[in-house]
Design a protein around this motif. Structure first.
Motif, PDB file in Angstrom:
ATOM      1  N   GLU A   1       0.772  -1.202  -0.194  1.00 52.90           N
ATOM      2  CA  GLU A   1       0.058   0.017   0.010  1.00 52.90           C
ATOM      3  C   GLU A   1       1.195   1.282   0.234  1.00 52.90           C
ATOM      4  N   GLY A   2       0.411   2.185  -0.639  1.00 50.81           N
ATOM      5  CA  GLY A   2       1.218   3.605  -0.783  1.00 50.81           C
ATOM      6  C   GLY A   2       2.611   3.533  -1.828  1.00 50.81           C
ATOM      7  N   ARG A   3       2.764   2.461  -2.287  1.00 50.87           N
ATOM      8  CA  ARG A   3       3.661   2.179  -3.366  1.00 50.87           C
ATOM      9  C   ARG A   3       2.914   1.866  -4.645  1.00 50.87           C
ATOM     10  N   LEU A   4       1.868   1.058  -4.580  1.00 54.50           N
ATOM     11  CA  LEU A   4       1.165   0.575  -5.885  1.00 54.50           C
ATOM     12  C   LEU A   4      -0.283   0.805  -5.692  1.00 54.50           C
ATOM     13  N   GLU A   5      -0.738   1.186  -6.721  1.00 55.50           N
ATOM     14  CA  GLU A   5      -2.386   1.491  -6.716  1.00 55.50           C
ATOM     15  C   GLU A   5      -2.937   0.007  -7.410  1.00 55.50           C
ATOM     16  N   VAL A   6      -3.896  -0.570  -7.045  1.00 56.16           N
ATOM     17  CA  VAL A   6      -4.352  -1.950  -7.637  1.00 56.16           C
ATOM     18  C   VAL A   6      -5.553  -1.220  -8.349  1.00 56.16           C
ATOM     19  N   LEU A   7      -5.443  -1.313  -9.983  1.00 57.66           N
ATOM     20  CA  LEU A   7      -6.489  -1.132 -10.637  1.00 57.66           C
ATOM     21  C   LEU A   7      -7.620  -2.169 -10.884  1.00 57.66           C
ATOM     22  N   GLU A   8      -7.122  -3.321 -11.092  1.00 59.28           N
ATOM     23  CA  GLU A   8      -7.751  -4.403 -11.600  1.00 59.28           C
ATOM     24  C   GLU A   8      -7.358  -5.864 -11.185  1.00 59.28           C
TER      25      GLU A   8
ATOM     26  N   ARG B   1      -0.462   0.408 -10.703  1.00 61.95           N
ATOM     27  CA  ARG B   1       0.017   1.613 -11.235  1.00 61.95           C
ATOM     28  C   ARG B   1       1.160   1.912 -10.057  1.00 61.95           C
ATOM     29  N   LEU B   2       2.280   2.150 -10.468  1.00 62.13           N
ATOM     30  CA  LEU B   2       3.518   2.675  -9.292  1.00 62.13           C
ATOM     31  C   LEU B   2       3.080   4.211  -9.240  1.00 62.13           C
ATOM     32  N   LEU B   3       2.950   4.323  -7.776  1.00 62.84           N
ATOM     33  CA  LEU B   3       2.880   5.547  -7.208  1.00 62.84           C
ATOM     34  C   LEU B   3       4.247   6.502  -6.850  1.00 62.84           C
TER      35      LEU B   3
ATOM     36  N   LEU C   1       3.965   4.721 -14.155  1.00 60.84           N
ATOM     37  CA  LEU C   1       4.227   3.291 -14.894  1.00 60.84           C
ATOM     38  C   LEU C   1       3.022   2.319 -14.396  1.00 60.84           C
ATOM     39  N   GLU C   2       2.381   1.977 -15.301  1.00 59.95           N
ATOM     40  CA  GLU C   2       1.463   0.698 -15.188  1.00 59.95           C
ATOM     41  C   GLU C   2       2.089  -0.532 -15.386  1.00 59.95           C
ATOM     42  N   LEU C   3       1.825  -1.566 -14.798  1.00 61.87           N
ATOM     43  CA  LEU C   3       2.157  -2.900 -15.291  1.00 61.87           C
ATOM     44  C   LEU C   3       1.127  -3.879 -14.894  1.00 61.87           C
ATOM     45  N   ALA C   4       1.450  -4.962 -15.547  1.00 60.61           N
ATOM     46  CA  ALA C   4       0.711  -6.331 -14.907  1.00 60.61           C
ATOM     47  C   ALA C   4       1.400  -7.388 -14.462  1.00 60.61           C
TER      48      ALA C   4
END
Length: 257
Positions: A96-103, A123-125, A132-135
């Motif tokens: 939490e706080g480092r990565l936002e979970v989009l789906e 998404r990297l916060l 940056l977004e990544l899977a």
């Protein structure tokens, strides 16, 4: 930073008397707590991919408590095999706080063995407006008991490699997005492994080999005690590994990677 770790589920793990560890909380609970402390508290990872997550309510409570203590969000999936629900699954823990979970999503890789792929679009916060977004994909392939199961592993790997890329493309388009696929691929050795060859043919690259020019010799011990090179963090797209290690340094045969 990405860490992958197989918890060796108590429902499969044999105790010293030949029984299943799941029958003795006094045995499996301390082991599970120590494992979770190592991978969540000491590895310094932002993403932790877990395999053989025993789907017992007590184990899940331990995982969620450890995740909350160390600032992670937990996503768990339960596979289904030909005989119904498996007792174990896989999980992705995201800081939490480092990565936002989009789906999040999951895909079945093999109906016969109940192997699945768990997916997260994140998404990297904290990196500006062009974040940056990544899977991220987490999986656990079938153990290679023989020719048939080794063929299943190859198919599972191929499907997983394609599925992560398709998941990424559907959410981020063709260009500029990266993917990570981590987990227990149940390779005995990385050389000439059919599942790994399927993944590399799709453009996936081992983070450890990218840094060290070879894969780690051993990453964990199986339930039988056999030392295996089973665990991988694989990369695809415009992302490169700058460091990779088997952890802890003092016990590489029981390591997270």
């Amino acid at each position: 930073r990405v860490c992958t770790y197989n918890l060796l589920a108590p429902c499969f793990f044999r105790d010293g008397d030949g029984g299943l560890e799941a029958q003795s909380p006094a045995q499996w609970e301390p082991r599970a707590k120590a494992q979770l402390q190592a991978v969540l508290g000491e590895a310094g990872a932002h993403v932790v991919c877990l395999q053989e997550v025993w789907l017992d309510s007590r184990m899940l409570a331990l995982i969620r408590a450890a995740a909350e203590e160390h600032g992670f969000r937990v996503v768990v999936c339960q596979p289904r095999g030909g005989g119904g629900e498996r007792p174990d699954g896989v999980a992705i823990l995201l800081r939490e706080g480092r990565l936002e979970v989009l789906e999040t999503a999951q895909e079945t890789l093999c109906q016969e063995t109940g192997r699945v792929l768990l997916l997260a679009h994140v998404r990297l916060l904290g990196v500006g407006k062009d974040a940056l977004e990544l899977a991220v994909g987490c999986t656990h392939l079938t153990h290679p008991h023989g020719d048939h199961t080794n063929r299943l592993r190859m198919v599972q790997a191929w499907k997983a490699g394609l599925a992560v890329k398709a998941f990424l493309k559907a959410r981020c388009g063709e260009d500029g997005a990266a993917a990570v696929l981590a987990g227990d691929l149940n390779a005995v050795v990385p050389k000439d492994d059919a599942a790994l060859e399927a993944l590399t043919s799709l453009g996936w690259a081992s983070a450890f080999a990218e840094v060290h020019d070879q894969d780690a010799f051993v990453t964990h011990r199986a339930h039988t005690g056999r030392a295996m090179h089973a665990d991988f963090v694989l990369l695809w797209g415009p992302v490169r590994a700058v460091a990779a290690a088997a952890l802890p340094w003092s016990a590489p045969a029981d390591a997270a990677i």
